[in-house]
Scaffold this active site. Sequence first.
Site, PDB file in Angstrom:
ATOM      1  N   SER A 124      -3.094   2.394  -4.005  1.00  0.00           N
ATOM      2  CA  SER A 124      -3.936   3.418  -3.400  1.00  0.00           C
ATOM      3  C   SER A 124      -4.976   3.879  -4.397  1.00  0.00           C
ATOM      4  O   SER A 124      -4.755   3.808  -5.618  1.00  0.00           O
ATOM      5  CB  SER A 124      -3.076   4.611  -2.962  1.00  0.00           C
ATOM      6  OG  SER A 124      -3.869   5.712  -2.569  1.00  0.00           O
ATOM      7  N   TYR A 167       2.218  12.330  -3.233  1.00  0.00           N
ATOM      8  CA  TYR A 167       1.771  10.949  -3.042  1.00  0.00           C
ATOM      9  C   TYR A 167       1.154  10.392  -4.316  1.00  0.00           C
ATOM     10  O   TYR A 167       1.377   9.220  -4.661  1.00  0.00           O
ATOM     11  CB  TYR A 167       0.761  10.910  -1.893  1.00  0.00           C
ATOM     12  CG  TYR A 167       0.392   9.530  -1.420  1.00  0.00           C
ATOM     13  CD1 TYR A 167       1.277   8.777  -0.653  1.00  0.00           C
ATOM     14  CD2 TYR A 167      -0.854   8.975  -1.716  1.00  0.00           C
ATOM     15  CE1 TYR A 167       0.935   7.513  -0.193  1.00  0.00           C
ATOM     16  CE2 TYR A 167      -1.198   7.714  -1.260  1.00  0.00           C
ATOM     17  CZ  TYR A 167      -0.314   6.989  -0.500  1.00  0.00           C
ATOM     18  OH  TYR A 167      -0.649   5.735  -0.050  1.00  0.00           O
TER      19      TYR A 167
END
Length: 298
Positions: free
Chosen positions: A146, A159
């Site tokens: 990511s 996250y």
Amino acid sequence: MPPAAPSRPLTALVTGASSGIGRATVHTLAARGARLVLVARGREALEDTAAEAREKGAAEVLVCPADVTDAAAVQRAVEAAVERLGRLDAVVHSAQTMAYGRIEDVPRPAFEAVVDTALHGTANVARSALPVFRRQGAGHLVVVSSLLASVTAPLMGTYAAAKWGQLGLVRTLQQETRDAPDVHVSAVAPGGVNTPIYYQGATWAGSTGRPPPPVYSPERVARAVVARLDRPRRLVQAGFANPVVIAGFRLLPAVYDALVGPLFRVFALAGDGAPPTEGNVFAPRQERNAKDGRWRGI
């Protein structure tokens, strides 16, 4: 890793196969005539994905429901792939959950579950797949990373912690497989993608999320993932704005920190007043699984 010979279709295992980038990757591999092993927590959504894969040209599809944080279940899925299909050329690890909220507001069990999926899940997949690749003399693990593995944002600390740790693990795996020239570990880092993860996830932020622009289609990211099987890379940024955001984070930290909070609230929160929810962090919400989310991707 070179593509499989025409006489032997590529054999690939995909985690997170029932939704988002994982499901799009299944479609992309199926169109190449691959033999596929699909892994995710819920059987119903996996069976739907398997049916789609067969329609798109997959040579064979095996469904193996498993949570990647369960090492024994991951091992069984890899063993089933080798036993049923004869070998395993590639593993695409796309499974991930998400939680929104300040670190002080996200309950410890939810924080740990999100981080466990990235860290222990990736480690479990590597422990099971890499020995198979070494025995075969070839194989490729592709991890879906990511942009938030390289930057941070308020309300996304859970996250970010998961993805920063995962990328560190991936880089270590790349170093540890240097002794096996035909065993590869690659990572693909998307930015905003039109998938359901943003409203499937947990939230203690007073809102569900949405993908920040520019928003990519899951198919576009899937093509970047599958391309790594032909052209291994340590890390590919699948988002043309990613390098700009990373440069700002590293070179202008004071400016970045001043801007990221207001911009995040405008562009990365849905503003829907969602009450606190655990989302799919602890159990799949199969009715919300899909390849695409609610937005338009480029």
